[in-house]
Design an enzyme around this catalytic site. Structure first.
Site, PDB file in Angstrom:
ATOM      1  CG  ASN A   1      -1.962   1.065   1.231  1.00 18.66           C
ATOM      2  OD1 ASN A   1      -2.173   1.745   0.224  1.00 18.66           O
ATOM      3  ND2 ASN A   1      -2.662   1.211   2.343  1.00 18.66           N
TER       4      ASN A   1
ATOM      5  CG  HIS B   1       0.380   6.544   4.629  1.00 16.46           C
ATOM      6  ND1 HIS B   1      -0.909   7.016   4.700  1.00 16.46           N
ATOM      7  CD2 HIS B   1       1.049   7.135   5.648  1.00 16.46           C
ATOM      8  CE1 HIS B   1      -1.008   7.851   5.720  1.00 16.46           C
ATOM      9  NE2 HIS B   1       0.161   7.929   6.312  1.00 16.46           N
TER      10      HIS B   1
ATOM     11  CG  ASP C   1       0.689  -4.598   9.494  1.00 14.88           C
ATOM     12  OD1 ASP C   1      -0.150  -3.685   9.310  1.00 14.88           O
ATOM     13  OD2 ASP C   1       1.673  -4.474  10.252  1.00 14.88           O
TER      14      ASP C   1
ATOM     15  CG  ASP D   1      -1.497   4.043   6.683  1.00 12.45           C
ATOM     16  OD1 ASP D   1      -1.774   3.328   5.698  1.00 12.45           O
ATOM     17  OD2 ASP D   1      -2.119   5.074   6.956  1.00 12.45           O
TER      18      ASP D   1
HETATM   19  C1  GRF Z   1      -2.340   8.931  -2.892  1.00 13.34           C
HETATM   20  O1  GRF Z   1      -1.603  10.017  -2.382  1.00 13.34           O
HETATM   21  C2  GRF Z   1      -2.471   7.829  -1.893  1.00 13.34           C
HETATM   22  O2  GRF Z   1      -1.317   7.610  -1.132  1.00 13.34           O
HETATM   23  C3  GRF Z   1      -3.569   8.378  -1.025  1.00 13.34           C
HETATM   24  O3  GRF Z   1      -4.498   8.912  -1.938  1.00 13.34           O
HETATM   25  C4  GRF Z   1      -3.802   9.299  -3.117  1.00 13.34           C
HETATM   26  C5  GRF Z   1      -4.395   8.561  -4.267  1.00 13.34           C
HETATM   27  O4  GRF Z   1      -4.125   9.176  -5.473  1.00 13.34           O
HETATM   28  N1  GRF Z   1      -4.107   7.400  -0.132  1.00 13.34           N
HETATM   29  P1  GRF Z   1      -4.551   8.527  -6.873  1.00 13.34           P
HETATM   30  O5  GRF Z   1      -5.962   8.005  -6.770  1.00 13.34           O
HETATM   31  O6  GRF Z   1      -3.558   7.422  -7.181  1.00 13.34           O
HETATM   32  O7  GRF Z   1      -4.444   9.656  -7.841  1.00 13.34           O
END
Ligand code: GRF
Length: 209
Positions: free
Chosen positions: A115, A117, A149, A153
């Protein structure tokens, strides 16, 4: 074309909830066969989002599971895991997927699900990473790619990337700067995971076998 997985290119399933710029970066990278990974399906927790349109434009099959269409969270989680499994992924990438996956999902894909973050873990976990970093007054922030996990985050860190916080930043300008760096980190790290493999020992994620 190298791959750490038996199948070449490695199969990626990407889960999304929003605009899908991270997904687009993976779709673009995987046009080059040397990248070593290919997006084989895209799943979402909601309809009508740009990320799904991006997948459709790229000719990638999609599926949607909305929590509200399931009797409870566990059955949503089970349905999500089943759709992901049907696409036979080597690696699952949560790219702006705004839901926590549950036990069934982690039983099936734990250790091979990452994932991204938009903050430097362990600082500012949760849904408001850029806003919390701005409010705290940090001078640098960034993005973290981690192996999912059961926490929020909290998983082992694959990669991090740093951006400055500028004096006149708003949540939006800061998040856009983070997203630029985040996409590069995601593409580079997922490619390396696919081509080189990775190990996790005592929370330390290392590329290579
Ligand atoms: C990213 O910054 C991601 O980490 C966060 O939301 C954003 C998603 O952007 N959770 P996108 O949909 O890939 O443009």
């Amino acid at each position: 074309m190298p791959s750490a997985f038996p199948r070449r290119p490695a199969r990626l399933v990407v889960l999304v909830s929003g605009t899908g710029t991270n997904l687009q970066a993976l779709l673009d990278a995987s046009r080059n066969p040397a990248y070593g990974a290919q997006v084989v399906a895209v799943g979402a927790d909601r309809d009508g989002i740009e990320a799904l349109a991006r997948a459709e434009r790229a000719g990638v099959p999609t599926f949607v599971h909305r929590v509200k269409d399931h009797p409870d969270r566990d059955s949503w989680d089970e349905a999500l895991a089943a759709s992901v499994a049907a696409a036979e992924p080597d690696l699952v990438v949560l790219a702006g997927f705004m839901k926590l996956v549950g036990e069934r999902f982690l039983d099936a894909f734990g250790g091979r699900c990452v994932n991204t973050h938009p903050a430097l873990s362990p600082a500012f976990p949760g849904m408001r990473g850029p806003a919390d970093a701005l409010a705290y007054g940090v001078k640098v922030t960034g993005a973290t790619l981690f192996v999912v996990d059961a926490g929020v985050d909290t998983g082992p860190i694959v990669a991090q990337t740093v951006v400055p916080v500028e004096d006149d930043d708003t949540i939006e300008t800061l998040h856009e700067r983070i997203k630029g760096a985040e996409r590069q980190m995601l593409v580079e790290s997922v490619g390396r995971m696919a081509r080189e493999g990775f190990t996790i020992t005592d929370r330390k994620v290392r590329f290579g076998k």
